[in-house]
Design a protein around this motif. Structure first.
Motif, PDB file in Angstrom:
ATOM      1  N   SER A  90      68.011  46.590  70.902  1.00  0.00           N
ATOM      2  CA  SER A  90      67.381  45.151  70.110  1.00  0.00           C
ATOM      3  C   SER A  90      67.383  43.997  71.467  1.00  0.00           C
ATOM      4  O   SER A  90      68.127  43.954  72.189  1.00  0.00           O
ATOM      5  CB  SER A  90      68.385  45.171  69.275  1.00  0.00           C
ATOM      6  OG  SER A  90      67.547  43.814  68.834  1.00  0.00           O
ATOM      7  N   SER A  91      66.392  43.368  71.247  1.00  0.00           N
ATOM      8  CA  SER A  91      66.250  41.986  71.969  1.00  0.00           C
ATOM      9  C   SER A  91      67.466  41.292  71.684  1.00  0.00           C
ATOM     10  O   SER A  91      68.093  40.743  72.750  1.00  0.00           O
ATOM     11  CB  SER A  91      65.145  41.277  71.700  1.00  0.00           C
ATOM     12  OG  SER A  91      64.834  40.814  70.370  1.00  0.00           O
ATOM     13  N   MET A  92      68.177  41.900  70.132  1.00  0.00           N
ATOM     14  CA  MET A  92      69.056  40.866  69.533  1.00  0.00           C
ATOM     15  C   MET A  92      70.865  41.180  70.788  1.00  0.00           C
ATOM     16  O   MET A  92      71.879  40.721  70.873  1.00  0.00           O
ATOM     17  CB  MET A  92      70.152  40.975  69.117  1.00  0.00           C
ATOM     18  CG  MET A  92      68.682  40.759  68.147  1.00  0.00           C
ATOM     19  SD  MET A  92      68.981  40.965  66.187  1.00  0.00           S
ATOM     20  CE  MET A  92      70.803  40.186  65.619  1.00  0.00           C
ATOM     21  N   HIS A  93      70.228  42.709  71.821  1.00  0.00           N
ATOM     22  CA  HIS A  93      71.238  42.456  72.813  1.00  0.00           C
ATOM     23  C   HIS A  93      72.106  42.374  73.283  1.00  0.00           C
ATOM     24  O   HIS A  93      72.504  41.770  74.377  1.00  0.00           O
ATOM     25  CB  HIS A  93      71.256  44.294  73.349  1.00  0.00           C
ATOM     26  CG  HIS A  93      70.296  44.174  74.703  1.00  0.00           C
ATOM     27  ND1 HIS A  93      68.737  43.308  74.588  1.00  0.00           N
ATOM     28  CD2 HIS A  93      70.837  44.155  76.413  1.00  0.00           C
ATOM     29  CE1 HIS A  93      68.233  43.956  75.865  1.00  0.00           C
ATOM     30  NE2 HIS A  93      69.424  43.921  77.134  1.00  0.00           N
ATOM     31  N   ARG A  94      70.791  40.872  73.562  1.00  0.00           N
ATOM     32  CA  ARG A  94      70.973  39.906  75.463  1.00  0.00           C
ATOM     33  C   ARG A  94      71.962  39.242  74.721  1.00  0.00           C
ATOM     34  O   ARG A  94      73.125  38.712  75.560  1.00  0.00           O
ATOM     35  CB  ARG A  94      69.851  39.435  75.137  1.00  0.00           C
ATOM     36  CG  ARG A  94      68.878  40.384  76.504  1.00  0.00           C
ATOM     37  CD  ARG A  94      67.377  39.313  77.127  1.00  0.00           C
ATOM     38  NE  ARG A  94      66.642  40.381  77.667  1.00  0.00           N
ATOM     39  CZ  ARG A  94      65.751  40.780  76.982  1.00  0.00           C
ATOM     40  NH1 ARG A  94      65.533  40.953  75.249  1.00  0.00           N
ATOM     41  NH2 ARG A  94      64.845  42.020  77.107  1.00  0.00           N
ATOM     42  N   SER A  95      72.651  38.878  73.188  1.00  0.00           N
ATOM     43  CA  SER A  95      73.679  37.932  72.637  1.00  0.00           C
ATOM     44  C   SER A  95      74.969  39.369  72.429  1.00  0.00           C
ATOM     45  O   SER A  95      75.811  38.974  71.723  1.00  0.00           O
ATOM     46  CB  SER A  95      73.315  37.649  71.552  1.00  0.00           C
ATOM     47  OG  SER A  95      71.962  37.086  71.213  1.00  0.00           O
ATOM     48  N   GLY A  96      75.063  40.396  72.988  1.00  0.00           N
ATOM     49  CA  GLY A  96      75.832  41.473  72.584  1.00  0.00           C
ATOM     50  C   GLY A  96      77.361  40.973  73.851  1.00  0.00           C
ATOM     51  O   GLY A  96      77.133  40.326  74.864  1.00  0.00           O
ATOM     52  N   SER A  97      78.255  41.482  73.712  1.00  0.00           N
ATOM     53  CA  SER A  97      79.778  41.146  74.060  1.00  0.00           C
ATOM     54  C   SER A  97      80.181  41.937  74.573  1.00  0.00           C
ATOM     55  O   SER A  97      79.918  43.200  74.824  1.00  0.00           O
ATOM     56  CB  SER A  97      81.183  40.661  73.092  1.00  0.00           C
ATOM     57  OG  SER A  97      81.692  40.850  73.655  1.00  0.00           O
ATOM     58  N   THR A  98      80.883  41.848  76.004  1.00  0.00           N
ATOM     59  CA  THR A  98      81.454  42.986  77.205  1.00  0.00           C
ATOM     60  C   THR A  98      82.633  43.544  76.827  1.00  0.00           C
ATOM     61  O   THR A  98      82.992  43.898  77.259  1.00  0.00           O
ATOM     62  CB  THR A  98      80.565  42.917  78.313  1.00  0.00           C
ATOM     63  OG1 THR A  98      81.157  41.390  78.826  1.00  0.00           O
ATOM     64  CG2 THR A  98      79.383  42.486  79.107  1.00  0.00           C
ATOM     65  N   ASP A  99      82.908  42.594  75.956  1.00  0.00           N
ATOM     66  CA  ASP A  99      84.660  42.961  75.279  1.00  0.00           C
ATOM     67  C   ASP A  99      84.878  44.528  74.558  1.00  0.00           C
ATOM     68  O   ASP A  99      84.355  44.371  73.596  1.00  0.00           O
ATOM     69  CB  ASP A  99      84.970  41.646  74.196  1.00  0.00           C
ATOM     70  CG  ASP A  99      86.617  41.759  73.870  1.00  0.00           C
ATOM     71  OD1 ASP A  99      86.934  43.247  74.172  1.00  0.00           O
ATOM     72  OD2 ASP A  99      87.042  41.234  73.438  1.00  0.00           O
ATOM     73  N   LEU A 100      85.530  45.103  75.240  1.00  0.00           N
ATOM     74  CA  LEU A 100      85.256  46.498  74.579  1.00  0.00           C
ATOM     75  C   LEU A 100      85.831  46.473  73.945  1.00  0.00           C
ATOM     76  O   LEU A 100      86.693  47.906  73.168  1.00  0.00           O
ATOM     77  CB  LEU A 100      84.988  47.811  75.644  1.00  0.00           C
ATOM     78  CG  LEU A 100      83.835  47.726  76.582  1.00  0.00           C
ATOM     79  CD1 LEU A 100      83.641  48.400  77.688  1.00  0.00           C
ATOM     80  CD2 LEU A 100      82.665  47.918  75.645  1.00  0.00           C
ATOM     81  N   ARG A 101      87.039  45.973  73.618  1.00  0.00           N
ATOM     82  CA  ARG A 101      87.916  46.250  72.511  1.00  0.00           C
ATOM     83  C   ARG A 101      87.942  46.179  71.021  1.00  0.00           C
ATOM     84  O   ARG A 101      88.148  46.412  70.184  1.00  0.00           O
ATOM     85  CB  ARG A 101      88.885  44.961  73.027  1.00  0.00           C
ATOM     86  CG  ARG A 101      89.178  44.832  74.280  1.00  0.00           C
ATOM     87  CD  ARG A 101      90.387  43.871  74.597  1.00  0.00           C
ATOM     88  NE  ARG A 101      89.905  42.803  74.330  1.00  0.00           N
ATOM     89  CZ  ARG A 101      90.151  41.169  74.764  1.00  0.00           C
ATOM     90  NH1 ARG A 101      92.054  40.869  74.837  1.00  0.00           N
ATOM     91  NH2 ARG A 101      89.525  40.572  74.893  1.00  0.00           N
ATOM     92  N   ARG A 102      86.334  45.679  70.897  1.00  0.00           N
ATOM     93  CA  ARG A 102      85.438  45.355  69.160  1.00  0.00           C
ATOM     94  C   ARG A 102      85.183  47.135  69.780  1.00  0.00           C
ATOM     95  O   ARG A 102      85.195  47.476  68.114  1.00  0.00           O
ATOM     96  CB  ARG A 102      85.269  44.667  69.731  1.00  0.00           C
ATOM     97  CG  ARG A 102      84.824  43.582  70.326  1.00  0.00           C
ATOM     98  CD  ARG A 102      83.510  42.380  69.735  1.00  0.00           C
ATOM     99  NE  ARG A 102      84.271  40.494  69.941  1.00  0.00           N
ATOM    100  CZ  ARG A 102      83.198  40.365  70.421  1.00  0.00           C
ATOM    101  NH1 ARG A 102      81.476  40.200  69.979  1.00  0.00           N
ATOM    102  NH2 ARG A 102      83.470  39.273  70.161  1.00  0.00           N
ATOM    103  N   LEU A 103      85.230  47.932  70.217  1.00  0.00           N
ATOM    104  CA  LEU A 103      85.131  49.412  69.935  1.00  0.00           C
ATOM    105  C   LEU A 103      86.045  49.779  69.401  1.00  0.00           C
ATOM    106  O   LEU A 103      86.010  50.277  68.143  1.00  0.00           O
ATOM    107  CB  LEU A 103      84.454  49.973  71.278  1.00  0.00           C
ATOM    108  CG  LEU A 103      84.249  51.012  71.165  1.00  0.00           C
ATOM    109  CD1 LEU A 103      83.145  51.512  70.413  1.00  0.00           C
ATOM    110  CD2 LEU A 103      83.773  52.018  72.525  1.00  0.00           C
ATOM    111  N   ALA A 104      87.032  49.840  69.670  1.00  0.00           N
ATOM    112  CA  ALA A 104      88.690  50.256  69.390  1.00  0.00           C
ATOM    113  C   ALA A 104      88.852  49.758  68.234  1.00  0.00           C
ATOM    114  O   ALA A 104      89.292  50.673  66.416  1.00  0.00           O
ATOM    115  CB  ALA A 104      89.582  50.911  70.183  1.00  0.00           C
ATOM    116  N   ALA A 105      88.146  48.763  68.112  1.00  0.00           N
ATOM    117  CA  ALA A 105      88.916  47.596  66.780  1.00  0.00           C
ATOM    118  C   ALA A 105      87.897  47.930  65.579  1.00  0.00           C
ATOM    119  O   ALA A 105      88.607  47.449  64.612  1.00  0.00           O
ATOM    120  CB  ALA A 105      89.038  47.069  67.040  1.00  0.00           C
ATOM    121  N   GLY A 106      86.732  48.124  65.624  1.00  0.00           N
ATOM    122  CA  GLY A 106      85.912  48.483  64.444  1.00  0.00           C
ATOM    123  C   GLY A 106      85.230  47.206  64.468  1.00  0.00           C
ATOM    124  O   GLY A 106      85.040  47.172  62.964  1.00  0.00           O
TER     125      GLY A 106
END
Length: 237
Positions: free
Chosen positions: A115-131
């Motif tokens: 999505s074009s919205m990927h450009r606003s995404g974070s590289t903080d992968l702690r969010r993956l495990a934290a849900g």
């Protein structure tokens, strides 16, 4: 004729993609979360098969991979399924494509919806495990995953596609982009040989664009794959 899996094909872009592929003469296996949405006579005869499972649940993702594996090696897998619900975005939009890829026989082509919205995404992968991943985060990560896979296995190509903001149930009736154009790039990438670049492209309406720089950062790609391996307990290789 190609054998192609399309996830999230009960409606919207996934359904349009699957229909276009069948109309072109391909064998299509559709994935749906709720089989009750496939109730018409057309749904019985049109598809090569149906895979079911809630891609917000790791166990059901694993079972969906098992079901898909019964059809053999796919020529292409289109990871179309997605959600904007922040509770499930990380799992449905990023973890499911990863885990299905890790558990299934490697297809000739992998296509991931971004999505074009990927450009606003974070590289903080702690969010993956934290849900706590947002939709934007999950689309940055799946775009990164597409590039990480682009040269990983001989005989498998991988691309990311921005389908545009289209008027589906997710996009809303007022979405400004063309609904038909929203699935045409996925169909083209899944079935045509004359594609440049052959792998690792970020596409919008059959034209390449520049993604978020992090998506092409090999260090971030490696960190993402490591985080996904840790989260799922399943390695890619």
């Amino acid at each position: 004729m190609a054998l192609i899996l399309v996830t999230g094909a009960a409606g919207g872009l996934g359904r349009n993609t699957a229909n276009a592929l069948v109309d072109d003469g391909h064998d299509v296996v559709v994935h749906v979360r709720n089989p009750a949405r496939l109730t018409g006579a057309e749904d019985t005869a049109r598809w090569k098969g149906v895979v079911t499972g809630d891609l917000a649940d790791l166990d059901e993702i694993r079972d969906a991979a098992r079901q898909a594996g019964e059809f053999g090696r796919f020529d292409a897998v289109i990871h179309n399924a997605g959600t904007m619900d922040s509770r499930d975005a990380g799992t449905v939009n990023t973890v499911a494509p990863y885990l299905l890829t890790a558990l299934m026989d490697k297809p000739a082509r992998l296509i991931h919806l971004s999505s074009s919205m990927h450009r606003s995404g974070s590289t903080d992968l702690r969010r993956l495990a934290a849900g706590t991943a947002s939709y934007d985060d999950s689309k940055l990560w799946v775009t990164t995953l597409a590039f990480a896979l682009a040269s990983r296995w001989q005989g498998t190509t991988s691309h990311a596609v921005d389908p545009g903001w289209v008027p589906t149930r997710m996009g809303g009736a007022g979405a400004p982009d063309d609904l038909t154009a929203g699935h045409q790039t996925q169909v083209w990438l899944a079935t045509h040989r004359d594609v440049t670049p052959n792998t690792g492209g970020y596409w919008y309406h059959r034209q390449t664009q520049n993604p978020h720089p992090a998506a092409q950062d090999e260090e971030f790609q490696a960190r993402l794959v490591q985080a996904l391996e840790s989260h799922t307990g399943v390695a890619l290789d």
